[in-house]
Each structure stands twice: as C-alpha cells, then as structure tokens.
Write a protein that holds these residues in place. Structure first.
Motif, PDB file in Angstrom:
ATOM      1  N   ASN A   1       0.808  -1.226   0.000  1.00 50.76           N
ATOM      2  CA  ASN A   1       0.000   0.000   0.000  1.00 50.76           C
ATOM      3  C   ASN A   1       0.839   1.273   0.000  1.00 50.76           C
ATOM      4  O   ASN A   1       0.402   2.319   0.499  1.00 50.76           O
ATOM      5  N   LYS A   2       2.019   1.187  -0.557  1.00 53.02           N
ATOM      6  CA  LYS A   2       2.903   2.344  -0.645  1.00 53.02           C
ATOM      7  C   LYS A   2       3.243   2.630  -2.100  1.00 53.02           C
ATOM      8  O   LYS A   2       3.006   1.817  -2.991  1.00 53.02           O
ATOM      9  N   GLY A   3       3.813   3.803  -2.338  1.00 54.75           N
ATOM     10  CA  GLY A   3       4.264   4.148  -3.669  1.00 54.75           C
ATOM     11  C   GLY A   3       5.578   3.464  -3.991  1.00 54.75           C
ATOM     12  O   GLY A   3       6.055   2.599  -3.258  1.00 54.75           O
TER      13      GLY A   3
ATOM     14  N   PHE B   1      -5.609   1.232  -7.249  1.00 51.47           N
ATOM     15  CA  PHE B   1      -4.553   2.089  -6.707  1.00 51.47           C
ATOM     16  C   PHE B   1      -4.049   2.933  -7.871  1.00 51.47           C
ATOM     17  O   PHE B   1      -3.607   2.380  -8.885  1.00 51.47           O
TER      18      PHE B   1
ATOM     19  N   ILE C   1      -1.457   5.784  -9.237  1.00 48.55           N
ATOM     20  CA  ILE C   1      -0.148   6.357  -8.938  1.00 48.55           C
ATOM     21  C   ILE C   1       0.223   7.345 -10.029  1.00 48.55           C
ATOM     22  O   ILE C   1       0.087   7.046 -11.220  1.00 48.55           O
TER      23      ILE C   1
ATOM     24  N   GLY D   1       0.728   7.347  -4.263  1.00 50.30           N
ATOM     25  CA  GLY D   1      -0.450   6.585  -4.671  1.00 50.30           C
ATOM     26  C   GLY D   1      -1.720   7.002  -3.949  1.00 50.30           C
ATOM     27  O   GLY D   1      -1.686   7.566  -2.862  1.00 50.30           O
TER      28      GLY D   1
ATOM     29  N   ARG E   1      -5.501   5.257  -3.055  1.00 54.99           N
ATOM     30  CA  ARG E   1      -6.361   4.061  -3.056  1.00 54.99           C
ATOM     31  C   ARG E   1      -7.804   4.506  -3.218  1.00 54.99           C
ATOM     32  O   ARG E   1      -8.337   5.198  -2.357  1.00 54.99           O
TER      33      ARG E   1
END
Lengths: 115, 116
Positions: A41-43, B91, B93, B110, B112
C-alpha cells in the motif's frame, strides 16, 4: 518497442542470505533500466538506475545490479537479505538511455524474507 | 529533492459520483506527468501522459471521457474519475518527469480508490 520480463513472480530467502531477482529486457535502442521497490500500500521507491554509464550500478540499501548487454539482463542482487527487504520489486525499462518518458514495467517479483 | 505528492491518499465514494485526485511536484517543474493504475498484486499500467497546457495522451483502452486529466500548471496534474463504478476501484499512482532531468520519473505515494 521495449519490454521487460521478470523471471520469478516470487522469491523466498532466509535472512542473511543473498538475494537475486532476475530481469531480462528487450529494446530497440540502448535503454535506461530501473529497479523500484514497493512496500504494501505504498508508492514506488527507486533502488537504482542504469543510464549508459557504469555497467555495475550500486543502489540504496545495499542493492546493486549489473547491466549485461550480451545477455540483455539487469539482475538485482544483495549480499545479505534483511527482514525489511520483504516487498514487491519491479524492473523497469525506459525508452532510451537519456530518457524516461516512456517506461515499461515488469510484472513484479514478490520477495519474502524468512527469519 | 524531487518529491511528488498525491491527495487524497485514500478515498471511498459511492457508485455514480466523481472523484478528483491531485498530483503535485513539490520542488520542481514538470511539463510532463503520468498516471498509472495498479490492480492488487499486479504491475503498474500506464493510463495516460499528462502534458501541461495541452490535452493528455491516453493509452489504448483507457476511456478519456471517464478518466479526465487536467495539467493546468507545471506542478499540478489532476485525474478525475467520472461516474465511478466498483470496477474503477484501484490504486492510482502518478509520476512526474522533471523538466531539468528527463531520464527519471519521480513517483507519488499513490491513491487508493474504493467505489461502493
């Protein structure tokens, strides 16, 4: 056109053992190549990049990769895995050595580090 | 340096509503920004290239009327998901290509999106 293939969808290693994540690329031109890491759940975080300078590229957190033109490979290695290295890793090819306008992502390799 | 932010980081919306996601380059100018979409446990897929002062370039199969992109300044691009449906949950980005460094894209953290 360019493409990139990550040869392993999952890699599991024990903490303290070496890490090898494999990547092969295809490009009509001399490419730029990148490795990114993504924690849940991160970039994306850039680990290292190759842009036609030295073929052995050193990145952050002890990672390095070697550009081998004859093998069209850009494998990512680390001598000793850490628990914190567990994440998804993406090999990425750019459209040319001096440009990242068009990036093509590999399918990703999930790295698991066992205690 | 070279930080890209996204807002919001997480959003839930009802089906049929629209959602706007912002992407900002905090310490550099970027004529070109990119929007990617990532499904769970999958890779990033480029949706569109956002060009400051001109229309975005969409990848094949991406509905431009559904995913509206506006790049009104050299530090801000927005993605609006119009009439969202559950299948738009993903998601998202963004990335930015600094005008001074054309050989590396810098990625945001990002967003969600969950559509109920």
């Amino acid at each position: 056109a360019q493409s990139v293939t990550q040869l392993d969808s999952h890699v599991s290693v024990s903490e303290g053992t070496p890490v090898l994540l494999r990547c092969n690329y295809s490009s009509s031109y001399s490419p730029s190549l990148f490795w990114y890491v993504q924690h849940p759940n991160k970039g994306l975080q850039l680990l290292l990049k190759y842009t036609s300078a030295a073929t052995l590229v050193k990145g952050i957190n002890g990672f390095e990769a070697e550009f081998k033109k004859s093998e069209t490979s850009f494998h990512l290695t680390k001598p000793s895995a850490h628990m914190s290295d567990a994440a998804e890793y993406f090999c990425v090819v750019g459209d040319s050595a001096g440009s990242a306008r068009q990036l093509t992502f590999g399918s990703g390799t999930q790295l698991t580090v066992l205690p | 340096g070279a930080v890209v932010s996204q807002h919001p980081s997480w959003v839930i919306c009802k089906s049929g509503t629209s959602v706007k996601i912002e992407c900002r380059s905090l310490d550099f100018q970027a004529t070109t920004m990119f929007w990617y979409r990532q499904f769970p446990k999958q890779s990033l897929m480029l949706m569109a290239t956002s060009n400051e002062g001109s229309k975005a370039t969409y990848e094949q199969g991406v509905e431009k009327d559904k995913f509206l992109i506006n790049h009104a300044s050299l530090t801000l691009s927005t993605l609006t998901v119009t009439s969202a449906h559950p299948e738009d949950s993903s998601f998202y980005i963004c990335s930015a290509l600094p005008d001074s460094i054309l050989y590396e894209q810098y990625f945001g953290p990002g967003t969600r999106l969950t559509v109920t």
